[in-house]
Design an enzyme around this catalytic site. Structure first.
Site, PDB file in Angstrom:
ATOM      1  N   LYS A 130      40.162  30.658  49.414  1.00  0.00           N
ATOM      2  CA  LYS A 130      41.397  31.444  49.505  1.00  0.00           C
ATOM      3  C   LYS A 130      41.858  31.449  50.944  1.00  0.00           C
ATOM      4  O   LYS A 130      41.044  31.292  51.856  1.00  0.00           O
ATOM      5  CB  LYS A 130      41.122  32.890  49.074  1.00  0.00           C
ATOM      6  CG  LYS A 130      42.359  33.626  48.640  1.00  0.00           C
ATOM      7  CD  LYS A 130      42.646  33.374  47.185  1.00  0.00           C
ATOM      8  CE  LYS A 130      43.971  33.947  46.755  1.00  0.00           C
ATOM      9  NZ  LYS A 130      44.104  33.920  45.293  1.00  0.00           N
ATOM     10  N   ASP A 170      50.144  32.627  46.181  1.00  0.00           N
ATOM     11  CA  ASP A 170      49.623  33.955  45.844  1.00  0.00           C
ATOM     12  C   ASP A 170      50.751  34.901  46.284  1.00  0.00           C
ATOM     13  O   ASP A 170      51.902  34.450  46.408  1.00  0.00           O
ATOM     14  CB  ASP A 170      48.304  34.224  46.597  1.00  0.00           C
ATOM     15  CG  ASP A 170      47.522  35.403  46.019  1.00  0.00           C
ATOM     16  OD1 ASP A 170      46.744  35.204  45.073  1.00  0.00           O
ATOM     17  OD2 ASP A 170      47.691  36.543  46.498  1.00  0.00           O
TER      18      ASP A 170
END
Ligand code: GLU
Length: 449
Positions: A130, A170
């Site tokens: 991430k 995201d």
């Protein structure tokens, strides 16, 4: 945290606390997984001997770097960006980039940690990672967003690759940002390496149904949880927090399956429309005009806008938290139960606090954790990588069908694993154990790396 860990797991958790001070969200995500792994170590003691949990809790690589950029007036700004390459036992690091002022290492690590298990649950060959930045895209011009993305990629490109690390979107990162990031990657590397990003536009290597996938997948998961209880979404009243990409397509699929969606929100307030949310209008406000959700009442005069309102106080059968972490606490959970809510599924990552999860589980309602319920987004990213690798492009119907099959499969695996490990109906245990076992087996096979 009030739930005691197994005696073998408590020292591991204490070590995580000591080694990662101040990273509260990361601690929370690790604790939630460790709470469910006690019975796994009893059945597979070799995983403890090999220190698999300690290894999983330590990212393989963490990159932190400076992103300098200039705004439209020529003023210089300095942001901080991160990429945490957490685990590559199952495939290249895979996970989105988040641009939001709240981003710091603890947020990226919680997201990266969850991503390992989520990606494992998809049964597709993707590891977990991430990234993100404390850059705030709100109120920035297109040019400013582009300059920021180009500056970020000028540093990050060296760590990426279709077989190494594959980012996506995201919060705060959608197709526009992916375009600028991919464009700069292409320019620096002189390679049209489509598979290095997912969430791309349909004209330049993106997959049909990727945009819809996280929200649709969450609702497919709800459908399966309800099916297991001999119920369906048809006629159910539904509320969805957020009004970004995940929320919009969760609302769309819930409506397609016969639910009535009556509320959604953004970070400034909530909209309640008892006649049913007008999704076309929400899409225009959010996707085209990029305005606040408050604008909804300009055209739907009967709808209510409550500044700073609490969406969880709106009575419903099904609640889908699709905004951000820790947005639904114990008090909210009790309010939902009191008003008759019987199913909750997380479209966002870790939106329910540990207390809220306990409230749902104690009440025995259907509760689907994000790792399982929102895995449709990253699963469809893996389908996008498949299409890129074979230089192919699938139809919407085919891609959506694959997504639905994946979500049904995730549901069934979680359901059966929960049963097998003595926690029937507990999708948290089911998801954590299924994902953990898959990653652990691969790590054992690959040796001490
Ligand atoms: N950010 C999404 C998630 O939380 C998608 C990641 C991806 O597609 O790589 O799973």
């Amino acid at each position: 945290m009030s739930v005691r860990l197994d005696e073998k797991l408590e020292p591991i958790y204490q070590d995580v606390l000591r080694r990662n001070p101040g990273e509260n969200e990361f601690h929370q995500a690790v604790h939630e997984v460790l709470e469910t792994l006690g019975p796994v170590l009893v059945k597979y003691p070799e995983l403890a001997d090999q220190k698999i949990i300690q290894r999983i809790c330590e990212p393989e690589r963490q990159i932190i770097f400076r992103v300098p950029w200039q705004d439209d007036k020529g003023e210089i700004h300095i942001n901080r960006a991160f990429r945490v390459e957490f685990n590559s036992a199952l495939g290249p690091y895979k996970g989105g980039m988040r641009f939001h002022p709240s981003v710091y290492l603890g947020i990226i690590k919680f997201l990266g940690f969850e991503q390992i298990f989520k990606n494992a649950l998809t049964d597709l060959p993707i590891g977990g990672g991430k990234g993100g930045s404390d850059f705030d895209p709100k109120g920035k011009s297109d040019d400013e967003i582009m300059r920021f993305c180009q500056s970020l990629m000028t540093e990050l490109y060296r760590h990426l690759g279709e077989y190494t690390d594959v980012p996506a979107g995201d919060i705060g990162v959608g197709q526009r940002e992916i375009g600028y990031l991919f464009g700069q990657y292409k320019r620096i590397t002189n390679r049209y390496e489509s598979g290095v990003f997912t969430g791309k536009g349909l004209d330049w290597g993106g997959s049909r149904a990727r945009k819809e996938a996280t929200g649709y997948g969450t609702v497919f998961f709800v459908q399966e949880m309800l099916k297991a209880r001999k119920e369906s979404l048809d006629g159910k009243t539904c509320i969805v927090s957020g009004s970004g990409n995940v929320a919009i397509y969760a609302m769309e699929k819930a409506m397609q399956l016969g639910a009535k969606v009556i509320a959604c929100s953004d970070s400034t307030g909530i909209i309640v429309d008892e006649k049913g949310i007008d999704l076309k209008l929400v899409k225009r406000i959010k996707e085209v005009e990029r305005r606040r959700i408050k604008a909804y009442t300009e055209e739907r005069k009967h709808a209510k806008y409550v500044e700073d309102g609490n969406i969880w106080e709106v009575p419903c059968d099904v609640a889908l938290p699709c905004a951000t972490q820790n947005e639904l606490n114990g008090k909210d959970a009790r309010a939902l139960l009191k008003n008759g809510c019987t199913a909750v599924a997380e479209g966002a990552n870790m939106p329910c606090t540990p207390e809220a999860i306990r409230v749902f589980q104690d009440a025995g309602i259907a509760y689907g954790p994000g790792k399982a319920a929102n895995a449709g987004g990253v699963a469809t990213s893996a389908l996008e990588m498949q299409q890129n690798a074979s230089r192919d492009s699938w139809t919407f119907a085919y891609t959506e069908k694959r997504l639905e099959e994946i979500m049904v499969n995730i549901h069934n695996n979680c359901y059966e694993t929960a049963d097998e490990f003595g926690a029937p109906g507990n999708y948290v245990a089911g998801a954590n154990i299924t994902g953990f076992l898959k990653v652990s087996k691969a790590m054992m096979a690959l040796g001490l790396i």
